[in-house]
Write an enzyme that holds these catalytic residues in place. Structure first.
Site, short mmCIF file in Angstrom:
data_model
loop_
_atom_site.label_atom_id
_atom_site.label_comp_id
_atom_site.label_asym_id
_atom_site.label_seq_id
_atom_site.Cartn_x
_atom_site.Cartn_y
_atom_site.Cartn_z
N THR A 1 0.82 -1.22 0.00
CA THR A 1 0.00 0.00 0.00
C THR A 1 0.85 1.26 0.00
O THR A 1 2.00 1.25 0.46
CB THR A 1 -0.89 -0.01 1.26
N ASP A 2 0.26 2.37 -0.44
CA ASP A 2 0.96 3.66 -0.38
C ASP A 2 1.04 4.20 1.05
O ASP A 2 1.76 5.15 1.32
CB ASP A 2 0.30 4.70 -1.30
N GLU A 3 0.26 3.58 1.97
CA GLU A 3 0.22 4.11 3.34
C GLU A 3 1.55 3.93 4.07
O GLU A 3 1.78 4.58 5.09
CB GLU A 3 -0.94 3.47 4.12
N TYR B 1 -1.78 -0.40 10.94
CA TYR B 1 -1.89 -1.08 9.64
C TYR B 1 -0.69 -0.74 8.75
O TYR B 1 -0.02 -1.63 8.22
CB TYR B 1 -3.20 -0.67 8.94
N LYS C 1 2.33 -3.19 7.31
CA LYS C 1 2.60 -3.37 5.88
C LYS C 1 4.03 -2.94 5.55
O LYS C 1 4.70 -3.59 4.75
CB LYS C 1 1.60 -2.59 5.01
P1 NAD Z 1 -9.43 -7.43 2.31
O1 NAD Z 1 -9.42 -7.15 3.77
O2 NAD Z 1 -10.67 -7.17 1.52
O3 NAD Z 1 -9.08 -8.98 2.05
C1 NAD Z 1 -8.06 -9.64 2.74
C2 NAD Z 1 -8.21 -11.14 2.47
O4 NAD Z 1 -7.14 -11.81 3.17
C3 NAD Z 1 -9.52 -11.71 3.00
O5 NAD Z 1 -10.07 -12.59 2.03
C4 NAD Z 1 -9.11 -12.48 4.24
O6 NAD Z 1 -9.94 -13.61 4.51
C5 NAD Z 1 -7.69 -12.92 3.88
N1 NAD Z 1 -6.86 -13.14 5.07
C6 NAD Z 1 -6.72 -12.34 6.16
N2 NAD Z 1 -5.90 -12.91 7.05
C7 NAD Z 1 -5.48 -14.10 6.50
C8 NAD Z 1 -4.60 -15.13 6.93
N3 NAD Z 1 -3.98 -15.06 8.11
N4 NAD Z 1 -4.40 -16.19 6.11
C9 NAD Z 1 -5.03 -16.26 4.91
N5 NAD Z 1 -5.88 -15.32 4.46
C10 NAD Z 1 -6.10 -14.26 5.25
O7 NAD Z 1 -8.20 -6.65 1.72
P2 NAD Z 1 -8.03 -5.93 0.31
O8 NAD Z 1 -8.56 -4.56 0.39
O9 NAD Z 1 -8.49 -6.83 -0.77
O10 NAD Z 1 -6.43 -5.80 0.24
C11 NAD Z 1 -5.64 -6.85 -0.31
C12 NAD Z 1 -4.18 -6.46 -0.23
O11 NAD Z 1 -3.97 -5.25 -0.94
C13 NAD Z 1 -3.69 -6.20 1.20
O12 NAD Z 1 -2.40 -6.73 1.33
C14 NAD Z 1 -3.69 -4.69 1.31
O13 NAD Z 1 -2.70 -4.25 2.23
C15 NAD Z 1 -3.35 -4.29 -0.12
N6 NAD Z 1 -3.85 -2.96 -0.53
C16 NAD Z 1 -5.17 -2.63 -0.35
C17 NAD Z 1 -5.64 -1.39 -0.80
C18 NAD Z 1 -7.09 -1.00 -0.66
O14 NAD Z 1 -7.44 0.14 -0.97
N7 NAD Z 1 -7.98 -1.87 -0.23
C19 NAD Z 1 -4.75 -0.49 -1.40
C20 NAD Z 1 -3.41 -0.87 -1.57
C21 NAD Z 1 -2.99 -2.11 -1.13
P1 TYD Z 2 -10.70 3.92 4.27
O1 TYD Z 2 -11.66 3.47 3.21
O2 TYD Z 2 -10.81 3.30 5.63
O3 TYD Z 2 -9.24 3.80 3.67
P2 TYD Z 2 -7.80 4.32 4.26
O4 TYD Z 2 -7.95 4.69 5.68
O5 TYD Z 2 -6.97 3.09 4.07
O6 TYD Z 2 -7.39 5.46 3.39
O7 TYD Z 2 -10.89 5.49 4.46
C1 TYD Z 2 -10.70 6.38 3.38
C2 TYD Z 2 -10.79 7.79 3.95
O8 TYD Z 2 -12.14 8.00 4.39
C3 TYD Z 2 -9.91 8.00 5.17
O9 TYD Z 2 -9.37 9.32 5.10
C4 TYD Z 2 -10.85 7.88 6.34
C5 TYD Z 2 -12.17 8.37 5.78
N1 TYD Z 2 -13.39 7.74 6.37
C6 TYD Z 2 -14.41 8.55 6.87
O10 TYD Z 2 -14.34 9.80 6.82
N2 TYD Z 2 -15.51 7.94 7.40
C7 TYD Z 2 -15.64 6.59 7.48
O11 TYD Z 2 -16.66 6.10 8.03
C8 TYD Z 2 -14.58 5.77 6.97
C9 TYD Z 2 -14.66 4.27 7.01
C10 TYD Z 2 -13.47 6.40 6.40
#
Ligand code: NAD
Ligand code: TYD
Length: 370
Positions: free
Chosen positions: A139-141, A165, A169
């Site tokens: 992630t970019d975080e 988080y 990461k």
């Molecule tokens: P998500 O929370 O929707 O899905 C995570 C999946 O991992 C779930 O299916 C869960 O059951 C599985 N999981 C969790 N713990 C596990 C374990 N111990 N063993 C096996 N499986 C397990 O997450 P997402 O949003 O799809 O993100 C996927 C990846 O992409 C993550 O690594 C996250 O850090 C990265 N990412 C997410 C975003 C975003 O905006 N959502 C952006 C950049 C990077």
């Molecule tokens: P989120 O979807 O949790 O992603 P991330 O924290 O990984 O960026 O949140 C996106 C943005 O929205 C973040 O700045 C927090 C804000 N947010 C709210 O303002 N209200 C909410 O209920 C949630 C879940 C997020």
């Protein structure tokens, strides 16, 4: 080319939001077979993958990435040409309430995956060895927060994670780097900005706001709502990962993002306008009136922005969706898939909502109460 010749990939977390979108696109595109290892936590849903039932190109294994014996046996049995590692705890607010699971899955789990992959890679010879890749999805975080004028995150930006988080990461990224440099494991890392699209669990901003608005519930905007995120449609993330897997240089990091910086408030009001248009009969329109400013997230990063020029210039990737087209598609998907939202928002979800939002007080716009 036959499925067998294209080879198998081992995907972790392929029942989650991004993982399931990636797996569905991979199988639909005929890129090869997938072995999908997922623990099915609250965030993982087999319903995301129902369209693959009975499809020989997809094998689902329920299990934990911290289970070294299981991961080793899967690698030996299926002999994948790549590991694509999505599995993680992914929600910042949950990491603030309970960081332990984040350290366990994101750090220990990645360590287990790396060790197993290293053992497997050491035994490969010839073309199988040449071809093998470990792609770590991050992630970019990890880069921390930006001021309004600062240039976007690039691959050389120093790590400065601010939430549990992000720190977990960042730790996993460092482990991946060390396994490359010390053991020669052919790794790749991608750091992507905020994703949105189908199958996103309704705890994250966009699906939460859609679900709440449709039920006439408050739309909880943290703090002043002026925090900026850089949004990417999930299908574009999946295409970026395919490109990096195919053409990325071993050992490199690629930042992934769509160049769509928006304040949270702008995202929420755009969603409200889309719902006003697409659900004209809604008794909650105009949905914008449901916006409620609530106590801010502790340590809330102010701005994220991604510079994806390396991925675009070196590997020729380009996002297909603009924020406007992607958001419209997403709202339409949630409107057409109310049953999915209903089924994933179980009792455990309700407990989370009470815990995360119950203690937040209502604040006036612009107030920075915590
Ligand atoms: P998500 O929370 O929707 O899905 C995570 C999946 O991992 C779930 O299916 C869960 O059951 C599985 N999981 C969790 N713990 C596990 C374990 N111990 N063993 C096996 N499986 C397990 O997450 P997402 O949003 O799809 O993100 C996927 C990846 O992409 C993550 O690594 C996250 O850090 C990265 N990412 C997410 C975003 C975003 O905006 N959502 C952006 C950049 C990077
Ligand atoms: P989120 O979807 O949790 O992603 P991330 O924290 O990984 O960026 O949140 C996106 C943005 O929205 C973040 O700045 C927090 C804000 N947010 C709210 O303002 N209200 C909410 O209920 C949630 C879940 C997020």
């Amino acid at each position: 080319m036959e499925l067998e010749q294209r080879g198998v990939i081992l995907v972790t977390g392929g029942a989650g939001f991004i993982g399931s979108n990636f797996v569905l696109d991979w199988v639909a595109g005929g890129y090869g077979a997938v072995v999908n290892l997922d623990a099915l936590t609250y965030a993982g849903n087999l319903e995301n993958l129902v369209s693959l039932e009975g499809n020989p190109a997809h094998t689902f294994v329920r299990g934990d990435i911290c289970d070294a014996a299981l991961v080793k046996s899967l690698l030996e049995k299926y002999r994948p040409r790549a590991v694509v590692h999505f599995a993680a705890e992914s929600h910042v607010d949950r990491s603030i309430v309970g960081p332990e699971a984040f350290l366990k899955t994101n750090i220990d789990g990645t360590f287990t995956m790396l060790q197993a992959a290293r053992g497997y890679y050491d035994g490969l010879v010839g073309e199988e060895r040449e071809r093998f890749r470990f792609l770590h999805v991050s992630t970019d975080e990890v880069y921390g927060t930006l001021t309004p004028e600062a240039p976007a995150f690039h691959e050389e930006t120093p790590y400065a994670p601010n939430s549990p988080y992000a720190a977990s990461k960042a730790s996993s990224d460092h482990l991946v780097r060390a396994w490359l440099h010390t053991y020669g494991l052919p790794t790749l890392i991608t750091n992507c900005s905020n994703n949105y699209g189908p199958y996103q669990f309704p705890e994250k901003l966009i699906p939460l706001m859609i679900a709440n608005a449709l039920q006439g519930k408050a739309l909880p905007v943290y703090g002043d709502g002026q925090q900026v995120r850089d949004w990417l449609y999930v299908g574009d993330h999946a295409s970026a990962l395919r490109v990096v897997l195919e053409r990325g240089r071993v050992g490199e990091t690629y930042n992934v993002g769509g160049g769509n910086q928006r304040t949270n408030l702008a995202v929420v009001t755009t969603l409200c306008a889309l719902l006003d248009e697409l659900v004209p009969e809604s008794k909650f329109a105009p949905h914008k009136e449901l916006v409620k400013y609530v106590t801010d997230r502790p340590g809330h990063d102010r701005r994220y922005a991604i510079d994806a020029r390396k991925l675009e210039g070196e590997l020729g990737w380009k996002a297909a969706e603009s924020f406007e087209t992607g958001l419209r598609k997403t709202v339409e998907w949630y409107l057409a898939n109310a049953a999915w939202v209903e089924s994933v928002t179980s009792g455990a979800y309700q407990q989370w909502v009470t815990k995360n939002y119950g203690e937040r007080t209502s604040v006036a716009a612009g107030e920075s109460a915590r």
